[in-house]
Enzyme design. Structure first.
Site, PDB file in Angstrom:
ATOM      1  N   ALA A  24      47.695  57.333  53.622  1.00  0.00           N
ATOM      2  CA  ALA A  24      48.457  56.680  54.686  1.00  0.00           C
ATOM      3  C   ALA A  24      48.247  57.316  56.052  1.00  0.00           C
ATOM      4  O   ALA A  24      48.820  56.854  57.040  1.00  0.00           O
ATOM      5  CB  ALA A  24      49.939  56.683  54.326  1.00  0.00           C
ATOM      6  N   LEU A  26      49.311  60.139  57.278  1.00  0.00           N
ATOM      7  CA  LEU A  26      50.637  60.518  57.769  1.00  0.00           C
ATOM      8  C   LEU A  26      50.716  61.910  58.385  1.00  0.00           C
ATOM      9  O   LEU A  26      51.690  62.229  59.057  1.00  0.00           O
ATOM     10  CB  LEU A  26      51.639  60.486  56.601  1.00  0.00           C
ATOM     11  CG  LEU A  26      51.838  59.146  55.894  1.00  0.00           C
ATOM     12  CD1 LEU A  26      52.677  59.353  54.630  1.00  0.00           C
ATOM     13  CD2 LEU A  26      52.537  58.161  56.825  1.00  0.00           C
ATOM     14  N   GLY A  29      47.704  66.847  62.455  1.00  0.00           N
ATOM     15  CA  GLY A  29      46.898  68.074  62.442  1.00  0.00           C
ATOM     16  C   GLY A  29      46.097  68.261  61.175  1.00  0.00           C
ATOM     17  O   GLY A  29      45.403  69.257  61.019  1.00  0.00           O
ATOM     18  N   GLU A 179      57.265  75.422  55.959  1.00  0.00           N
ATOM     19  CA  GLU A 179      56.332  74.709  55.070  1.00  0.00           C
ATOM     20  C   GLU A 179      56.056  75.502  53.794  1.00  0.00           C
ATOM     21  O   GLU A 179      55.077  75.266  53.081  1.00  0.00           O
ATOM     22  CB  GLU A 179      55.043  74.379  55.825  1.00  0.00           C
ATOM     23  CG  GLU A 179      55.267  73.547  57.087  1.00  0.00           C
ATOM     24  CD  GLU A 179      55.023  72.036  56.916  1.00  0.00           C
ATOM     25  OE1 GLU A 179      54.096  71.661  56.192  1.00  0.00           O
ATOM     26  OE2 GLU A 179      55.773  71.241  57.522  1.00  0.00           O
ATOM     27  N   ARG A 222      53.354  74.085  62.466  1.00  0.00           N
ATOM     28  CA  ARG A 222      54.373  73.599  61.534  1.00  0.00           C
ATOM     29  C   ARG A 222      55.346  74.676  61.047  1.00  0.00           C
ATOM     30  O   ARG A 222      56.324  74.356  60.380  1.00  0.00           O
ATOM     31  CB  ARG A 222      53.696  72.982  60.303  1.00  0.00           C
ATOM     32  CG  ARG A 222      52.874  71.748  60.584  1.00  0.00           C
ATOM     33  CD  ARG A 222      52.691  71.001  59.288  1.00  0.00           C
ATOM     34  NE  ARG A 222      51.576  70.084  59.294  1.00  0.00           N
ATOM     35  CZ  ARG A 222      51.195  69.414  58.210  1.00  0.00           C
ATOM     36  NH1 ARG A 222      51.823  69.607  57.060  1.00  0.00           N
ATOM     37  NH2 ARG A 222      50.177  68.578  58.259  1.00  0.00           N
ATOM     38  N   HIS A 258      48.019  74.752  57.885  1.00  0.00           N
ATOM     39  CA  HIS A 258      48.751  75.783  57.132  1.00  0.00           C
ATOM     40  C   HIS A 258      47.855  77.013  57.052  1.00  0.00           C
ATOM     41  O   HIS A 258      46.615  76.880  57.030  1.00  0.00           O
ATOM     42  CB  HIS A 258      49.041  75.336  55.688  1.00  0.00           C
ATOM     43  CG  HIS A 258      50.053  74.253  55.559  1.00  0.00           C
ATOM     44  ND1 HIS A 258      49.893  73.181  54.710  1.00  0.00           N
ATOM     45  CD2 HIS A 258      51.261  74.086  56.145  1.00  0.00           C
ATOM     46  CE1 HIS A 258      50.953  72.390  54.788  1.00  0.00           C
ATOM     47  NE2 HIS A 258      51.793  72.915  55.652  1.00  0.00           N
ATOM     48  N   CYS A 377      46.633  74.189  47.508  1.00  0.00           N
ATOM     49  CA  CYS A 377      47.782  73.368  47.931  1.00  0.00           C
ATOM     50  C   CYS A 377      48.522  72.827  46.725  1.00  0.00           C
ATOM     51  O   CYS A 377      49.723  72.585  46.769  1.00  0.00           O
ATOM     52  CB  CYS A 377      47.343  72.152  48.745  1.00  0.00           C
ATOM     53  SG  CYS A 377      46.487  72.533  50.253  1.00  0.00           S
TER      54      CYS A 377
HETATM   55  O1  SUG Z   1      51.298  68.227  54.537  1.00  0.00           O
HETATM   56  N1  SUG Z   1      48.965  65.881  53.398  1.00  0.00           N
HETATM   57  C1  SUG Z   1      49.624  67.164  53.234  1.00  0.00           C
HETATM   58  C2  SUG Z   1      48.653  68.154  52.658  1.00  0.00           C
HETATM   59  C3  SUG Z   1      49.317  69.447  52.298  1.00  0.00           C
HETATM   60  C4  SUG Z   1      48.355  70.501  51.916  1.00  0.00           C
HETATM   61  N2  SUG Z   1      49.058  71.659  51.535  1.00  0.00           N
HETATM   62  C5  SUG Z   1      48.707  72.925  51.814  1.00  0.00           C
HETATM   63  N3  SUG Z   1      47.783  73.205  52.713  1.00  0.00           N
HETATM   64  N4  SUG Z   1      49.359  73.863  51.249  1.00  0.00           N
HETATM   65  C6  SUG Z   1      50.187  67.690  54.542  1.00  0.00           C
HETATM   66  O2  SUG Z   1      49.500  67.605  55.561  1.00  0.00           O
HETATM   67  C7  SUG Z   1      48.849  63.483  53.736  1.00  0.00           C
HETATM   68  C8  SUG Z   1      49.558  62.247  53.263  1.00  0.00           C
HETATM   69  C9  SUG Z   1      48.894  60.993  53.740  1.00  0.00           C
HETATM   70  O3  SUG Z   1      48.344  60.966  54.840  1.00  0.00           O
HETATM   71  O4  SUG Z   1      48.950  59.968  53.001  1.00  0.00           O
HETATM   72  C10 SUG Z   1      49.667  64.748  53.575  1.00  0.00           C
HETATM   73  O5  SUG Z   1      50.873  64.727  53.630  1.00  0.00           O
END
Ligand code: SUG
Length: 454
Positions: A24, A26, A29, A179, A222, A258, A377
């Site tokens: 999506a 969403l 960064g 986070e 974040r 992150h 992750c």
């Molecule tokens: O928060 N992606 C997550 C990925 C998290 C990765 N986690 C770590 N690095 N620990 C985020 O950016 C994308 C969802 C979307 O675009 O559909 C998303 O939320």
């Protein structure tokens, strides 16, 4: 003399990819999330890739756990935002009037359990209990929907008050933007020895300047220093046990949203890119001053690998696992092998270097990677003594039988194609609830979802 509990093992709790996994765009960064926006997802493949990673690590002798996905679509969240009528109406109105909100409440982002919580093992806590704080994830709406259920899931799994302490998520406001474990690394000797906690933040909320006053300009930071400090306080960690370091703002602006996209630590080893910390030297110095076991920094300089290659390959989002003989294994995403420069760095700089990392395992987690989530992750690390592991009554520690049950469950309930326009399908919502209801039975975890709590 340091305390050592020989029975302690690090358990990696991987998040199961949920039935509504989709692309999506969403995440601010997060370059992969933006790049793959609108792609048709394959939730079944995503869940099976995750389960295959868990299985192979279990078979290699590592302790593996699993955390359930969340209830999605979060129709309750849409109702709070003013959409009314039957569930079917709510979905249809949101699809029509605010498709971006529908996409957000369908995200399967809870799969990235490195963002679920921050955990302090009992050996480091003054009351000798393991401490948990769900991350508030307030920097994006789709992830802000996670902490309530995360807290319930963690309490359901780590349910024994003698062994486990649960704290509330921090106030969900920009000053305390948290986070979770993605910005927290525990370093030291063996997992059962006391550790030093490295908290990495992107900005300061209060006070005049952060570091040299620099903050990212392109993408949001974040994690705040104040959030990291509050979590350390909740867990009873002292100055002697903690280091707070600012993430390099240029790294955030290059897509390092992150710290775990640019650094990974395990035991005494800190594998990191030169651009990870704003003040690299004083970060290492502060760690050295606190660690009983000498720090082993494994530094990847910019000349060997650009920030773009680091972000594109997710090398630093690998899992670094301890072996009984003292060596370590690096679990990298397939994208590292596909990038010649990165693969060379792994061979020449990491494996051939003077450090305990002696093996590399490549795992395909592409469905997750396309949303910016690599192997690290997908897991929440919890170091647990044998007594603590025994105190877990839910069926969440992976065994061949549980793996088989979960694979069959995915095969039974998941779709293998999910396009953005499918998210409004009321059938998807009911399929998802049926699957999750069955899952709580499989995991013997009790009622954790809003639809089960009434
Ligand atoms: O928060 N992606 C997550 C990925 C998290 C990765 N986690 C770590 N690095 N620990 C985020 O950016 C994308 C969802 C979307 O675009 O559909 C998303 O939320």
């Amino acid at each position: 003399m340091s305390r050592v509990d020989e029975s302690v093992r690090e358990v990696n709790f991987d998040g199961l990819v949920g039935p509504t996994h989709n692309y999506a765009g969403l995440a601010a960064g997060n370059l992969a999330s933006k790049r793959h926006q609108g792609l048709t997802a394959n939730p079944k493949e995503g869940a099976l890739q995750g389960l295959a990673k868990m299985k192979s690590l279990m078979e290699a002798g590592y302790a593996q756990g699993v955390l359930p996905p969340q209830q999605r679509p979060d129709i309750g969240a849409l109702r709070e935002l003013g959409f009314g009528g039957s569930d079917r109406d709510v979905l249809a109105h949101a699809a029509d009037q605010a498709p971006e909100l529908l996409r957000a409440v369908c995200s399967a982002s809870s799969m990235w359990t490195a963002n679920a919580a921050t955990v302090t093992p009992s050996v480091d806590a003054p009351d000798r209990r393991a401490h948990f704080t769900p991350a508030n994830l307030q920097s994006s709406f789709h992830r802000f929907l996670e902490p309530e259920t995360t807290g319930r899931v963690l309490k359901a799994i780590f349910r024994n008050e003698r062994h486990f302490a649960h704290h509330p998520a921090l106030p969900a406001t920009p000053a305390f933007s948290d986070e979770g474990a993605a910005n927290h690394t525990r370093l030291g000797g063996e997992h059962g020895e006391p550790g030093v906690h490295l908290f990495v933040y992107g900005r300061r909320a209060f006070g005049s300047v952060a570091g040299d006053g620099r903050e990212p300009t392109r993408y949001p930071a974040r994690q705040t220093l104040e959030a990291s400090q509050a979590v350390a306080r909740q867990h009873g960690l002292t100055d002697a046990q903690t280091v707070f370091a600012q993430q390099h703002p240029d790294a955030i602006d290059a897509g390092v949203f992150h710290n775990d996209v640019i650094a990974v630590g395990n035991g005494p080893v800190l594998l990191y890119h030169e651009m990870a910390f704003l003040d690299e030297e004083s970060t290492l110095e502060a760690l050295r001053a606190r660690m009983e076991t000498p720090l082993i920094p494994v530094r990847v300089p910019v000349e060997a690998m650009s920030l773009d290659d680091a972000v594109g390959s997710y090398l630093f989002n690998s899992q670094l696992l301890s072996n009984p003989d003292g060596s370590m294994t690096l679990v990298v995403p397939g994208e590292c092998q596909a990038n010649e420069t990165v693969w060379r760095v792994i061979q020449d700089l990491i494996l051939a270097g003077h450090n305990p990392i002696g093996e590399v395992i490549v795992k395909d987690v592409k469905q997750s990677m396309q949303n910016g989530g690599g192997p690290a992750c997908l897991r929440l690390r919890v170091a647990l003594s044998s007594a603590e592991r025994e105190a877990i009554k839910a069926r969440v520690l992976l065994t061949p039988a549980l793996h088989e049950d979960l694979t069959a469950w995915v095969e039974r309930h998941y779709r293998d194609l999910l396009a953005p326009e499918d998210l409004a399908d009321p059938q998807l919502a009911s399929e998802s609830l049926t699957a999750l209801d069955e899952l709580t039975g499989l995991l013997e975890i009790g009622s954790v979802y809003p639809f089960q709590l009434g």
